[in-house]
Design an enzyme around this catalytic site. Sequence first.
Site, PDB file in Angstrom:
ATOM      1  N   GLU A 104     -30.055  31.517 -24.927  1.00  0.00           N
ATOM      2  CA  GLU A 104     -29.609  31.450 -23.530  1.00  0.00           C
ATOM      3  C   GLU A 104     -30.636  32.086 -22.597  1.00  0.00           C
ATOM      4  OE1 GLU A 104     -25.589  33.020 -24.519  1.00  0.00           O
ATOM      5  OE2 GLU A 104     -24.904  31.339 -23.290  1.00  0.00           O
ATOM      6  N   GLU A 124     -22.474  30.383 -32.161  1.00  0.00           N
ATOM      7  CA  GLU A 124     -21.211  30.935 -31.659  1.00  0.00           C
ATOM      8  C   GLU A 124     -19.982  30.260 -32.249  1.00  0.00           C
ATOM      9  OE1 GLU A 124     -23.876  30.391 -29.866  1.00  0.00           O
ATOM     10  OE2 GLU A 124     -24.172  31.970 -28.365  1.00  0.00           O
TER      11      GLU A 124
END
Lengths: 238, 228
Positions: A104, A124
Amino acid sequence: MRDDIGVITLDNPPENYLADPDFIPLEILRKWTSADSLKGIIIHGAGKHFSAGGNLENLFAMIHGKEDLMARMKAGKAVLDYLENLNIPVIAAIQGVCFGGGLEIALAAHIRICSENALFAFPEINHGIIPGLGGTVRSAQQIGHRKSLNFIMAGDMINAGEALAMDLVDYVVPKSKLLDFTYTMMQKMTQDRPLPVIHAVMEALRNAKTLPINEAMQEETRLFCELALAESSRKNEP
Amino acid sequence: MTLPSFTTLELTLADGIGQLVLNQPPSNMMTLEFFREFREAVDFIEGNPEFGALVISGNGRHFSAGAELKSLHDEIRTGSVVVDGRVTEVPELLIRNFQAFLKIEKFQIPVITAIRGVCLGSALELTLFSHFRFCGEDAIFGLPEVSFNLLPGLGGIKKMSSIVGTGRTLELVLKSNTFSAAEAYEMKLVHAILPRRELMTASIGFARSVMENYHLEKAGLYLKKYFA
């Protein structure tokens, strides 16, 4: 900082786990980037890896400890938004693993260069969560909705070649050349460029992402005129 | 049908295929007069049922070295409104120029740019609004504006970033160096590289095939087959 190029090192080896969602407090980042001479930023990881992402133990502790997770995530997002909206170029130089929150951060950079041994993933989903620092949004923008959906839902790891093929990264280079290649590119981009020109290009590029074509072009023309006027008056000075 | 005649460009029509040729060799600089005639030509072609396809190219060795800066600077100096150091209004002329580019993109006929030699600055920006870019092996591309302390101001940043992505656009624009046909193809900026001598024939041939056989939306697939 070396010359006019700033370097951010993710420094928690070996995997450079991010202790907190806001891996640099925004205030510190703001102060550091306010230096007038700063023309570009390179983000890389100390040692063999870029970053394995958020520390899950910390994260779940935060949830169970009723710490204000939302506020922490918001702070993390603010840091990445700040980086993305800076009016100087940000390049991520990625080696080894670049997972989750690490990815990210890389996606908030304007250019991504990785070494041949780089590995990317949004793991995730395997822990019952999703990328929470803008990863879903930025990856969709970068590689398109279809590929992004598959990448996030599968939670699988991809290598440098695959990342290049799906436009997740802009360049793949040999591991030993990663930093030199990145630094040279940044130097060629910024060395002889006055800051107002760099700022105008960054603004136009941001508009390209956010504005409809008519408005984006209107702004591009306006920025062109601003630079042209500055140039005219500079030339007319003795 | 009588075609308008121009001095800085040439517009011809044969068997439904229009050809717009930038005609100020050797460098086919895009002067203010060129832009004026170009807008007129675009308005003439727009919605004209006689045109089934359009091929844009440059007369001579080069496509074009881009906009002529001196007169452009003069135009901007006299035609801009500045309030507190910020330009609030740009010369009407510049807006009409990019609107002409946008019109080309929205043409209901296939528009092909056939690029030989140099294709720099505003000339490269023009090609970004065509539907297909074919180039000769010797083609040289670049957005050199930043090296003149300017930026590509005719949609170069907007269109380039949607074609080659944000990262590559930022790199190309800030470095402002030239790049080859092979590099342009590698970043998917051009759809095909052809031997210089065959470029015009192939571009017109492709225009004809698309015009006769396919709707524009399908032409992307067709392109793959055509040059396979």
